[in-house]
Design a protein around this motif. Sequence first.
Motif, mmCIF file in Angstrom:
data_model
loop_
_atom_site.group_PDB
_atom_site.id
_atom_site.type_symbol
_atom_site.label_atom_id
_atom_site.label_comp_id
_atom_site.label_asym_id
_atom_site.label_seq_id
_atom_site.Cartn_x
_atom_site.Cartn_y
_atom_site.Cartn_z
ATOM 1 N N LYS A 4 14.470 1.197 2.551
ATOM 2 C CA LYS A 4 13.466 0.685 3.482
ATOM 3 C C LYS A 4 12.208 0.247 2.754
ATOM 4 O O LYS A 4 11.660 -0.839 3.023
ATOM 5 C CB LYS A 4 13.129 1.761 4.518
ATOM 6 C CG LYS A 4 12.103 1.308 5.550
ATOM 7 C CD LYS A 4 11.820 2.415 6.561
ATOM 8 C CE LYS A 4 10.767 1.966 7.574
ATOM 9 N NZ LYS A 4 10.462 3.024 8.575
ATOM 10 N N ALA A 8 10.806 -3.557 2.177
ATOM 11 C CA ALA A 8 9.439 -3.896 2.592
ATOM 12 C C ALA A 8 8.690 -4.601 1.461
ATOM 13 O O ALA A 8 8.002 -5.606 1.688
ATOM 14 C CB ALA A 8 8.696 -2.637 3.021
ATOM 15 N N SER A 11 10.104 -8.155 1.093
ATOM 16 C CA SER A 11 9.712 -8.985 2.234
ATOM 17 C C SER A 11 8.238 -9.353 2.173
ATOM 18 O O SER A 11 7.857 -10.521 2.383
ATOM 19 C CB SER A 11 10.013 -8.252 3.547
ATOM 20 O OG SER A 11 11.389 -7.948 3.665
ATOM 21 N N PHE A 12 7.393 -8.359 1.889
ATOM 22 C CA PHE A 12 5.957 -8.621 1.813
ATOM 23 C C PHE A 12 5.642 -9.599 0.674
ATOM 24 O O PHE A 12 4.787 -10.479 0.822
ATOM 25 C CB PHE A 12 5.185 -7.320 1.601
ATOM 26 C CG PHE A 12 4.994 -6.512 2.859
ATOM 27 C CD1 PHE A 12 5.889 -6.602 3.907
ATOM 28 C CD2 PHE A 12 3.920 -5.644 2.989
ATOM 29 C CE1 PHE A 12 5.725 -5.854 5.058
ATOM 30 C CE2 PHE A 12 3.730 -4.893 4.143
ATOM 31 C CZ PHE A 12 4.651 -5.004 5.179
ATOM 32 N N PHE A 267 5.931 1.440 6.783
ATOM 33 C CA PHE A 267 7.022 1.124 5.865
ATOM 34 C C PHE A 267 7.087 2.079 4.674
ATOM 35 O O PHE A 267 8.158 2.308 4.119
ATOM 36 C CB PHE A 267 6.869 -0.310 5.345
ATOM 37 C CG PHE A 267 7.110 -1.359 6.386
ATOM 38 C CD1 PHE A 267 8.397 -1.707 6.744
ATOM 39 C CD2 PHE A 267 6.048 -1.999 7.012
ATOM 40 C CE1 PHE A 267 8.633 -2.680 7.719
ATOM 41 C CE2 PHE A 267 6.271 -2.971 7.979
ATOM 42 C CZ PHE A 267 7.567 -3.307 8.328
ATOM 43 N N SER A 268 5.939 2.634 4.277
ATOM 44 C CA SER A 268 5.906 3.502 3.087
ATOM 45 C C SER A 268 6.206 4.955 3.402
ATOM 46 O O SER A 268 6.287 5.775 2.485
ATOM 47 C CB SER A 268 4.531 3.411 2.421
ATOM 48 O OG SER A 268 3.525 3.940 3.276
ATOM 49 N N LEU A 278 1.859 -1.704 -0.930
ATOM 50 C CA LEU A 278 2.174 -2.424 0.304
ATOM 51 C C LEU A 278 0.907 -2.833 1.041
ATOM 52 O O LEU A 278 0.827 -3.936 1.603
ATOM 53 C CB LEU A 278 3.045 -1.552 1.203
ATOM 54 C CG LEU A 278 4.511 -1.364 0.769
ATOM 55 C CD1 LEU A 278 5.211 -0.354 1.668
ATOM 56 C CD2 LEU A 278 5.254 -2.696 0.799
#
Length: 331
Positions: A4, A8, A11-12, A267-268, A278
């Motif tokens: 996950k 993230a 994606s970021f 997300f973290s 992030l």
Amino acid sequence: MNKKIGFAFISFFLLLIITFVLGLALGSVNLGLKEIYQGLKDPFSTAYIIILQLRLPRVCAAALAGFALAVAGAVLQNVTNNHLCAPNIIGINAGAGFVVMVMLCFMSKLWIWLPIGAFAGALVTTFIVMSLAFYGGNRTQGTTIVLAGVAISSILNAGISFLSLRYPDVLTSYTAFSVGGFADVSLVRLAFPAVIIAAAFIVLQCLAAKLNILCLGDEMAQSLGVNVKSIRIIALTASAALCAAAVSFAGLLGFVGLIVPHIARYFSQHDMRFQLGLSGIAGAILTILSDLGGRLLFAPSELPAGIIMALIGAPFFLYLLISRRHRYGRM
């Protein structure tokens, strides 16, 4: 790092690249990818001037400011154990704004030093807040830091209001700084803040494991061998350096440090080792998009990025207040 968190980050990072390219391509004059590529090869072309002299500096500035403020917000929320905390809450913005107002009123010929003044004001105010919060004993609580910050902010904002009434001629210049934006930024001007932001981020990343322990509470952290007071002082100092560096070229941008840490925390999974990175990437994305929105909404005129950020951040802040009320049954 689990799947996950890895997803993230990827994606970021891809979103950051896309928004960066959009920031270069879109504006009062839209450029396609082919035009950007060809324009960069011809230093006498219109596209070259638009990209290198106008858009690239402000997109880099937006990314740098968003990164710094979002990371600072994540650390402040962790250190104070208050998810509604942000750089402006503990007086960092007010300190920078007060020094800038003083310089505009009494040292107008030194306008070129305004970024340095903003940087110094933000740092000094943070040290004053820390001194007040830590005065009188070794036990330090996040709530005390927030309360001290609110008190100092009130005093400094009163000073800004007083000076604006006594010297109304400088109000226009101060308003441009207080709103926040990237219209007049150059790449050369970003060099020193970039070094400060990189150094502060490295320090905070080295402290990430201990910041995780700090979330367990002061007593538990101390029992696990963490010097709570030292960690708070170092973390707050690094956060102040991040905010001060961003304020020195971006003005008093609000809400970045409030909104983004909540997104990154989801997300973290509350792990500061990943939340810092992030937060920085998401903050850069949000600020670039805010600046881009300000350029596009009323083109060829433009709105400062700070106004767009306020339009996004204020409803989000209200949402946080309402959700906390439902969660705890009270405000």
